[in-house]
Design an enzyme around this catalytic site. Sequence first.
Site, PDB file in Angstrom:
ATOM      1  NE  ARG A  46       3.374  42.512 -70.039  1.00 14.39           N
ATOM      2  CZ  ARG A  46       2.985  41.150 -70.447  1.00 14.39           C
ATOM      3  NH1 ARG A  46       3.452  40.091 -69.778  1.00 14.39           N
ATOM      4  NH2 ARG A  46       1.967  40.900 -70.963  1.00 14.39           N
ATOM      5  CE1 TYR A  98      12.179  58.893 -51.700  1.00 14.61           C
ATOM      6  CE2 TYR A  98      11.106  57.060 -52.352  1.00 14.61           C
ATOM      7  CZ  TYR A  98      11.346  58.488 -52.447  1.00 14.61           C
ATOM      8  OH  TYR A  98      10.727  59.162 -53.547  1.00 14.61           O
ATOM      9  CG  ASP A 170      17.254  52.144 -51.416  1.00 16.11           C
ATOM     10  OD1 ASP A 170      18.362  52.105 -52.481  1.00 16.11           O
ATOM     11  OD2 ASP A 170      16.245  52.519 -51.358  1.00 16.11           O
ATOM     12  CE  LYS A 195      16.436  58.990 -56.349  1.00 16.15           C
ATOM     13  NZ  LYS A 195      15.521  60.045 -56.933  1.00 16.15           N
TER      14      LYS A 195
HETATM   15  C1  LIG Z   1      17.094  55.666 -51.346  1.00 13.54           C
HETATM   16  C2  LIG Z   1      15.869  55.599 -52.574  1.00 13.54           C
HETATM   17  N1  LIG Z   1      15.425  54.616 -52.620  1.00 13.54           N
HETATM   18  C3  LIG Z   1      14.497  54.625 -53.611  1.00 13.54           C
HETATM   19  C4  LIG Z   1      14.083  55.679 -54.172  1.00 13.54           C
HETATM   20  C5  LIG Z   1      12.666  55.727 -55.174  1.00 13.54           C
HETATM   21  O1  LIG Z   1      13.150  55.666 -56.457  1.00 13.54           O
HETATM   22  P1  LIG Z   1      12.520  56.189 -57.894  1.00 13.54           P
HETATM   23  O2  LIG Z   1      11.971  57.664 -57.470  1.00 13.54           O
HETATM   24  O3  LIG Z   1      13.135  55.989 -58.924  1.00 13.54           O
HETATM   25  O4  LIG Z   1      11.065  55.461 -57.669  1.00 13.54           O
HETATM   26  C6  LIG Z   1      14.418  56.848 -53.797  1.00 13.54           C
HETATM   27  C7  LIG Z   1      13.891  58.061 -54.491  1.00 13.54           C
HETATM   28  O5  LIG Z   1      14.119  59.004 -54.277  1.00 13.54           O
HETATM   29  C8  LIG Z   1      15.652  56.934 -53.135  1.00 13.54           C
HETATM   30  O6  LIG Z   1      16.158  58.080 -52.642  1.00 13.54           O
END
Ligand SMILES: Cc1ncc(COP(=O)(O)O)c(C=O)c1O
Length: 379
Positions: A46, A98, A170, A195
Amino acid sequence: MGFATTAVHAGQEPDSATGAVTVPIYQTSTYAQDGLGKHKGFEYARTSNPTRLALERNIAALEGAQFGYAFASGMAAIDATLRLIKSGEHVIVSDNTYGGTYRLFTRILSNYGIQFDFVDTSDVSSVEAAIKENTRMVFVETPTNPVMIVTDLKAVSDVAHAAGARVVCDNTFMSPYLQRPMEFGVDIVVHSTTKFLNGHSDGVGGVVVLNNEDDAAWIAFVQNSAGAILSPFDSWLVLRGTKTLALRMEQHDKSGRAVAAFLEDHPKVQKIYYPGSVSHKQHALAKRQQKGFGSMVSFDVGSLEAARTVLESVKLCTLAESLGGVETLICHPATMTHASITLEARERLGITDGLVRISVGVEDTDDIIADLDQALAAI
Ligand SMILES: Cc1ncc(COP(=O)(O)O)c(C=O)c1O
């Protein structure tokens, strides 16, 4: 070293025990110790794992950061980042963030005394106006999901830093190949590695990268204490993905431009959202801040019925949430990715019932366009 070289090599020396060129999947929970307090740098998985460590070093290098921490999902990475904020402190967030981020902030973290204000961060004066004495973080997504609003990272960083607040970006939509937020003053970059970094739609993960030693030590402490770590196998999948990031992003970007140009001229499309279009009001900023425009394109076909027709008529494009994979994915933000946002907020942001979002994959560009053409003809 250039970006593609860094992607292939950073954090990935041949394995010291065997010479394996590819970092092995260290599928272990613990490590034998030579004696009390004598170990090889790993005690319990961990806390640290060699496969995860290789990935953390790799992505940190790609973003131009010193430290990286990999988590079980993008949301776990964002949640860990917010652990830098204490009860009673204030965070400014891009209002078109998001849906999952919005949900985490408003439904969970706000219960613990953290104050959030959602503002249009593309307007720096709105950020400035929202700053309070207790503002400790500005959390930006650029371009935003799904209506592609671009925030000026340098301008926001200047304003936030003057108030003593950290800036988090992000960078999921762009990947470090197309945008390196730290070059504009951003302090912390987060990604959903699910992604573009993984790129093959076969694993969920997240990463936080940063330079400040105290903040990094706290993120490491949170990673170990709360334990939302990325598994060795998932770390290995993302490492495999980042090796081809430069190649994939070139193709994503090229096809993204072609698909956007096709949609922009199509009579059934009422509006497109794509920073690479000269009609996008922040095209000049996107051009300055990004190395390309990526492969995320949203377009409005006017009604839920028309959107349903397109989404159910595509044959090559896959109707699915998520983005950034080699395959073209198409979705309906209002009922899928952004369903957790209130109707009022969706309407304000332009996430209409007719909005369709496409993540252009790396198939032949002509095949993607032909599929969209026949699906739009069905309206
Ligand atoms: C811009 C963005 N940030 C964060 C996330 C969250 O990521 P995860 O689905 O890997 O938890 C997403 C998911 O679609 C996203 O599009």
